[in-house]
Design a protein around this motif. Structure first.
Motif, PDB file in Angstrom:
ATOM      1  N   UNK A 160      -1.600 -61.901  58.559  1.00  0.00           N
ATOM      2  CA  UNK A 160      -3.008 -62.323  58.672  1.00  0.00           C
ATOM      3  C   UNK A 160      -3.680 -61.637  59.855  1.00  0.00           C
ATOM      4  N   UNK A 161      -4.981 -61.391  59.777  1.00  0.00           N
ATOM      5  CA  UNK A 161      -5.674 -60.737  60.894  1.00  0.00           C
ATOM      6  C   UNK A 161      -5.675 -61.589  62.154  1.00  0.00           C
ATOM      7  N   UNK A 162      -5.741 -60.924  63.294  1.00  0.00           N
ATOM      8  CA  UNK A 162      -5.696 -61.628  64.578  1.00  0.00           C
ATOM      9  C   UNK A 162      -6.879 -62.584  64.751  1.00  0.00           C
ATOM     10  N   UNK A 163      -8.059 -62.195  64.240  1.00  0.00           N
ATOM     11  CA  UNK A 163      -9.207 -63.087  64.415  1.00  0.00           C
ATOM     12  C   UNK A 163      -8.977 -64.416  63.701  1.00  0.00           C
ATOM     13  N   UNK A 164      -8.329 -64.359  62.542  1.00  0.00           N
ATOM     14  CA  UNK A 164      -8.020 -65.594  61.824  1.00  0.00           C
ATOM     15  C   UNK A 164      -6.995 -66.415  62.595  1.00  0.00           C
ATOM     16  N   UNK A 224      -1.397 -69.872  59.825  1.00  0.00           N
ATOM     17  CA  UNK A 224      -1.330 -68.529  60.385  1.00  0.00           C
ATOM     18  C   UNK A 224       0.103 -68.025  60.511  1.00  0.00           C
ATOM     19  N   UNK A 225       1.025 -68.892  60.940  1.00  0.00           N
ATOM     20  CA  UNK A 225       2.377 -68.450  61.278  1.00  0.00           C
ATOM     21  C   UNK A 225       3.272 -68.308  60.045  1.00  0.00           C
TER      22      UNK A 225
END
Length: 254
Positions: A131-135, A160-161
């Protein structure tokens, strides 16, 4: 002087299972189940009281988890997660008295179920990008916030994880360090908000002997279980958590 302890047996009937579930979750095994602890306890006490009672119990569980998984966490990921989680703690502190705890529970539940639906409809492939860092920043901030309000930081963080597909022990260790940091950051704000009173702390001490049991069971399972079974159980925990939080937030008492 009377010891200011909650003596209603109904409280302990729902709280002891909640503490055991929380211990299993704190080990990293079945990480979704831990968010059920406060909703279960809210059947007998208010959400803020339940959150306060769990604070010393969480401290013991956190220390046991760190000892069990020493050095097995993902340090690089933690350097990313913890600052955003602390931002969520600050937001929770400043907005705590303005929030309807049931509404927060319902919103967390909806997003948990939406995440699970997305994972079932569009399962990730081995070559899928992370997943993108911003998310990750948004979800981790939300995790810090919901962890502060109702010790329900697991579902946003898992969103996220989990797609990072870490080995079960690394997953468990990393989440253990993250939530230790979050829980330590709550002590001063909880005291400032007047939640750490004698009645809550005395009740917490009465429940403390149950704290190690769930952690020990969860650690043993996390070391022995196959990864695909591990993550299926985490998803099952998130499903139950999402349904319970939605019920508490929007349907109970309606």
């Amino acid at each position: 002087m009377t010891f200011p302890l909650i003596t209603d047996w109904h409280f302990y009937a729902v709280t002891i299972p909640a503490v055991l579930l929380l211990g299993i979750s704190k080990s990293g095994f079945g990480a979704g189940f831990g968010s059920l602890a406060v909703p279960f306890m809210a059947l007998a006490v208010t959400v803020p009281a339940a959150a306060a009672i769990l604070m010393p119990i969480l401290f013991v569980m956190d220390m046991m988890g760190l000892a069990a998984y020493r050095g097995k966490w993902d340090t690089k990921l933690l350097r990313f997660l913890i600052p955003f989680g602390l931002v969520g703690t600050v937001i929770g502190t400043l907005s705590f008295k303005l929030l309807d705890a049931r509404l927060v529970a319902g919103i967390v539940g909806i997003f948990t179920l939406l995440f699970l639906a997305q994972r079932l409809a569009f399962p990730s492939r081995p070559d899928s990008p992370p997943p993108p860092k911003w998310l990750g920043a948004v979800l981790t901030t939300a995790s810090g916030f919901t962890s502060f309000v109702a010790h329900a930081g697991g579902p946003p963080l898992n969103a996220y994880v989990l797609p990072l597909r870490m080995p079960p022990v690394t997953f468990a260790a990393t989440l253990g360090v993250y939530f230790t940091a979050m829980n330590l950051s709550k002590w001063i704000p909880y005291g400032w908000l007047g939640l750490l009173d004698m009645r809550n702390m005395a009740t917490s001490l009465a429940l403390l002997p149950f704290a190690p049991i769930g952690v020990v069971v969860g650690v043993k399972l996390a070391h022995r279980i196959k990864p695909h079974v591990f993550y299926r159980l985490v998803y099952a925990g998130m499903l139950l958590t999402g349904c319970k939080l939605v019920w508490d937030g929007f349907l109970a008492g309606s």
